[in-house]
Structure formats: C-alpha cells, structure tokens
Design a protein around this motif. Structure first.
Motif, short mmCIF file in Angstrom:
data_model
loop_
_atom_site.label_atom_id
_atom_site.label_comp_id
_atom_site.label_asym_id
_atom_site.label_seq_id
_atom_site.Cartn_x
_atom_site.Cartn_y
_atom_site.Cartn_z
N GLU A 6 -73.47 50.70 91.05
CA GLU A 6 -72.39 50.85 90.08
C GLU A 6 -72.18 52.32 89.73
N SER A 7 -73.28 53.06 89.61
CA SER A 7 -73.19 54.49 89.32
C SER A 7 -72.50 55.22 90.47
N TYR A 8 -72.82 54.84 91.71
CA TYR A 8 -72.20 55.47 92.87
C TYR A 8 -70.69 55.19 92.88
N ASP A 9 -70.32 53.93 92.65
CA ASP A 9 -68.91 53.57 92.65
C ASP A 9 -68.15 54.34 91.57
N HIS A 10 -68.78 54.53 90.41
CA HIS A 10 -68.14 55.26 89.32
C HIS A 10 -67.88 56.71 89.72
N ALA A 14 -64.09 58.69 90.54
CA ALA A 14 -63.66 59.97 89.96
C ALA A 14 -63.24 60.94 91.07
N GLU A 15 -64.01 60.97 92.16
CA GLU A 15 -63.66 61.84 93.29
C GLU A 15 -62.33 61.40 93.90
N LEU A 16 -62.15 60.10 94.03
CA LEU A 16 -60.93 59.56 94.61
C LEU A 16 -59.72 59.91 93.75
N ALA A 18 -59.30 62.44 91.78
CA ALA A 18 -58.99 63.87 91.94
C ALA A 18 -58.26 64.12 93.26
N TRP A 19 -58.71 63.45 94.31
CA TRP A 19 -58.06 63.58 95.62
C TRP A 19 -56.64 63.03 95.58
N GLN A 20 -56.45 61.91 94.91
CA GLN A 20 -55.12 61.30 94.82
C GLN A 20 -54.14 62.23 94.10
N ARG A 21 -54.61 62.89 93.07
CA ARG A 21 -53.75 63.85 92.37
C ARG A 21 -53.35 64.99 93.30
N ASN A 234 -61.34 58.99 101.84
CA ASN A 234 -60.59 58.70 100.62
C ASN A 234 -59.52 57.63 100.85
N CYS A 235 -58.93 57.61 102.03
CA CYS A 235 -57.96 56.55 102.33
C CYS A 235 -58.63 55.17 102.32
N TYR A 236 -59.80 55.09 102.92
CA TYR A 236 -60.49 53.80 102.95
C TYR A 236 -61.12 53.45 101.61
N ARG A 237 -61.43 54.46 100.81
CA ARG A 237 -61.86 54.17 99.44
C ARG A 237 -60.73 53.50 98.65
N MET A 238 -59.51 53.99 98.84
CA MET A 238 -58.38 53.35 98.16
C MET A 238 -58.30 51.88 98.51
N ARG A 239 -58.46 51.56 99.77
CA ARG A 239 -58.38 50.16 100.20
C ARG A 239 -59.58 49.36 99.69
N TRP A 240 -60.74 49.98 99.66
CA TRP A 240 -61.95 49.30 99.17
C TRP A 240 -61.77 48.87 97.71
#
Length: 251
Positions: A6-10, A14-16, A18-21, A234-240
């Motif tokens: 859960e800590s990793y996902d959190h 946050a990284e995702l 920032a990347w999306q912005r 980051n693209c696959y994180r969005m889908r995850w």
C-alpha cells in the motif's frame, strides 16, 4: 499501519500524478519556436524524401511490432505492482546498457556504422516495450495492445504539441481503442516518423562525428532508452490504477 504494498502504491500514485502534469503542460515558447524551425526544415525536403522516410520507418516498426510474437514473453498474470516494477526496472537496465554499448560501437565505426545504429536502436526500443507490456500483464499478441505500444513510443519521442494529443488518447485508452482503424496502415506514420526524427536528430547526427561519435552514441542511446522506459512505466501505471478503480467500483 499501511502495508508495504500500500505504501508503494501511494508513492507511485504521487510520481504518476507529477508525470501526468508534465505530459499535459502547454507548449512553451521554446517548444513553439523549435517546432517552427523543424517545420521549415522539413518543408525543405522534397515530398519523395518524406514518403521514402515514412515508408522506411513504417516498415521497420511494423516488422518488429508484427513479426516478434515468438520473441515475446507471455503476460504476467500474478504479482503486485511493486513486484512487477522491480522486474520492469531490471529489463530497462538491461536494454539501456545494451543500447549504450551498441551506440558506442556504431559511433566509433564512422558514418556507415553510425547509420546502422538507427534500425538497431529502433529494434531495442520496441523489444523493451514488448517486455514491459508483458510484465504489467498485457498480451501484445492483441492488435490493440500493439497500437498502444506505438502510442507509448510516440509519447516518449515527440514534441510537446504531439505529446499533449497522444497523452489524451492514452489516458482514455479504453474508450479510444474502440475507434482504432482495423489496419495499422491507417496509423499516422507521417507524423510518427517526423516527430521521432526531429526528437533524436541532434543527438544521432553528433554520433556520426569522428572521435566523439562513440561517446555521444553511448550516452544518447542510454538516455533514449531511459526516457522510453520511464514513459512506458507511467503509461502502464495509468492503466493499472484505472483497472483497480474499475474493479473496486463494480464490487
């Protein structure tokens, strides 16, 4: 007390974010000026040259994308995001280091070997995308998943104008995939090759310069693979996270 996962996902969320912005930033003045210069330079090339380059890149990309099923790992069905991304980072390091060595060797070999670097590097980039997709659990035997890889590639190696448009498609992929043409020939290969060529031109031209070519080739290839790996993650994180949200909503 949150679990390690859960800590990793959190942290990754946050990284995702920032990347999306970053992907949605409007083009800066420098971006606009650079785009104008590139448009003028492209306008100097005869139409036959543009067509030849477009055809060459299209066939190289299609040859890898639609001819490498036997080289592609099966999609990973089990595993947390943290476990998957540990494996993804290992693959990125492998391809990044391989590309650096290849760039150094071809850069030291003069003009002819320097030109040979282009298809070799393109193949490494696309194979990396195959491996990353599989580690996130996606089956790239699916036509739509291969077109998704094309969009990830374009997002990584485009100016901010094209990046904004490409990001919007990837951010809403579940809806956009239903509008895909049935034949990859209908993909906008002209924009794809121009953006890719413009993005890497300076670095790869410097690779052809005697003496410094080896060092430039190694560093340029290293950075390009790193950029592609970060974009794909980051693209696959969005889908995850979108899949996780959809699953939670349906319960």
């Amino acid at each position: 007390m949150p679990s390690t996962f859960e800590s990793y996902d959190h942290t990754i969320r946050a990284e995702l974010a920032a990347w999306q912005r970053q992907m949605q930033r409007p083009p800066t003045l420098v971006n606009r000026l650079t785009r104008r210069v590139q448009a003028r330079l492209n306008a100097l090339l005869p139409e036959k040259v543009h067509q030849a380059i477009t055809t060459a890149i299209r066939e190289m990309v299609r040859g890898v994308l639609f001819g490498s099923q036997h080289l592609t790992a099966k999609p990973l069905r089990e595993g947390t995001l943290a476990e998957r991304e540990t494996a993804v980072r290992t693959r990125i390091r492998y391809y990044r280091n391989t590309a650096a060595v290849e760039g150094g060797v071809t850069g030291a070999g003069g003009l002819l070997l320097g030109l040979a670097d282009f298809p070799l590097l393109l193949g490494l980039k696309l194979k990396l995308l195959f491996d990353i997709a599989a580690l996130y659990g996606h089956d790239v035997h699916d036509y739509a998943e291969r077109v998704y890889l094309l969009h990830v590639f374009q997002l990584a190696f485009s100016g901010q104008h094209t990046r904004n448009d490409t990001y919007r498609r990837l951010a809403d992929w579940d809806a956009y995939r239903h509008t895909l043409p049935p034949d990859v020939q209908e993909f906008d290969w002209r924009t794809f090759q121009q953006e890719y060529r413009d993005y890497i031109d300076l670095a790869k031209l410097a690779q052809l310069v005697p003496v410094i070519g080896a060092a430039v080739g190694a560093v340029a290839n290293y950075k390009l693979l790193e950029q592609l790996g970060e974009t794909a993650m980051n693209c696959y994180r969005m889908r995850w996270f979108a899949s996780a949200q959809a699953a939670a909503t349906s319960e």
